[in-house]
Design an enzyme around this catalytic site. Structure first.
Site, short mmCIF file in Angstrom:
data_model
loop_
_atom_site.label_atom_id
_atom_site.label_comp_id
_atom_site.label_asym_id
_atom_site.label_seq_id
_atom_site.Cartn_x
_atom_site.Cartn_y
_atom_site.Cartn_z
N ASN A 177 0.87 -1.18 0.00
CA ASN A 177 0.00 0.00 0.00
C ASN A 177 0.91 1.23 0.00
O ASN A 177 1.46 1.59 1.04
CB ASN A 177 -0.90 -0.04 1.25
CG ASN A 177 -1.77 1.20 1.36
OD1 ASN A 177 -1.81 2.03 0.45
ND2 ASN A 177 -2.46 1.33 2.48
N GLU A 211 -6.93 4.83 7.97
CA GLU A 211 -6.64 6.24 7.66
C GLU A 211 -7.84 6.90 7.01
O GLU A 211 -8.10 8.08 7.23
CB GLU A 211 -5.39 6.31 6.76
CG GLU A 211 -4.12 6.04 7.57
CD GLU A 211 -2.97 5.46 6.77
OE1 GLU A 211 -3.04 5.42 5.53
OE2 GLU A 211 -1.99 5.01 7.41
P1 13P Z 1 2.87 0.77 7.80
O1 13P Z 1 3.43 -0.50 7.20
O2 13P Z 1 3.54 2.01 7.30
O3 13P Z 1 2.79 0.69 9.29
O4 13P Z 1 1.37 0.88 7.28
C1 13P Z 1 0.55 -0.21 7.36
C2 13P Z 1 -0.66 0.08 6.57
O5 13P Z 1 -1.44 0.94 6.91
C3 13P Z 1 -0.85 -0.68 5.32
O6 13P Z 1 -2.13 -0.50 4.83
#
Ligand code: 13P
Length: 259
Positions: free
Chosen positions: A7, A96
């Protein structure tokens, strides 16, 4: 099989996305057994990245979609539009988007329905916040998300759905849960899926882990048979990190093969 989903969030533009896609293909080259890899660039890069990964083993994913096919919805992108670009997977319900854009379980349910109607594979995110964890409500939170989102959803094949357990407090923080906690949560998620999607065999629905996954911790999750893969954010836009994660995946897949 293990699935690695990258992602890229809003971290890269078109040029960097194309370079990362090429780097991802290179990182997969020469491996005996390949994991399933899905890369999810920002919308603006989907078309160019598709040119790079078309006819390769890498799948193209989107980070979001809207719940209608077309119409007066300024700024939104539909599932139908995504499939036109060669997109096969879509992330839905990321924390998010829940946090900054006010996405509710109901909106997420409509998105899941729309994605499935367009033959997209759904990567549905669930997970508790730090305060929910502190008060011991993590299971209840995840249960509520799954029950609300899948109420009335008809799934034709278990292959169309992946659940990503992403504890909100672990995203981008460098903090990760114990592997045993993730395993227990995965089992719990499957028990809820058995209730909410009774026509499916919940053991066949892939459940991934996400949150501060990096090259040096990926193996500890991947070696667990019941963790079907990883949803990776920050580390997935760093090619050396991504390569380490793919190395760890290959190690696990090769070991499983020789058993
Ligand atoms: P991080 O790997 O940056 O912690 O993010 C995880 C995430 O939200 C993947 O969708």
């Amino acid at each position: 099989m293990k699935t690695i989903i990258a992602n890229w969030k809003m971290n890269v533009g078109v040029r960097e996305s194309v370079a990362l896609a090429r780097g991802t293909l290179l990182a997969l080259r020469g491996r005996r057994i390949l994991p399933e890899v899905v890369i999810c660039p920002p919308f603006i890069a989907l078309s160019e990245v598709h040119k790079v990964v078309a006819r390769s083993v890498v799948f193209l994913g989107a980070q979001n979609l809207f719940w209608e096919d077309h119409g007066a919805y300024t700024g939104e992108i539909s599932g139908r539009m995504l499939t036109e670009l060669g997109v096969s997977h879509v992330i839905v319900g990321h924390s998010e988007r829940r946090e900054y854009l006010g996405e509710t379980d109901e909106m997420i349910r409509n998105k899941v329905t729309q994605a499935l109607a367009n033959q997209l594979n759904v990567i549905m995110c669930v997970g508790e916040t730090a305060s929910e964890r502190k008060s011991g409500e993590q299971r209840e939170r995840v249960r509520t998300q799954l029950v609300h989102v899948f109420a009335g959803v008809r799934l034709k094949s278990h292959e169309r759905l992946m659940i990503a357990y992403e504890p909100v407090w672990a995203i981008g923080t460098g903090e990760i849960p114990e592997v045993a906690e993730v395993l227990a949560m995965n089992e719990y998620i499957r028990s809820i899926l058995t209730d909410v999607l009774p026509e499916m065999d919940a053991n066949k629905i892939r459940v991934l882990y996400g949150g501060s996954v990096e090259g040096n911790n990926a193996y500890s999750f991947l070696r667990e048979q019941k963790i079907d893969g990883l949803l990776v954010g920050g580390a997935s836009v760093k090619l050396n990190q991504l390569k380490e994660i793919i190395d760890a995946t290959s190690e696990v897949l090769d070991a499983q093969k020789s058993l």
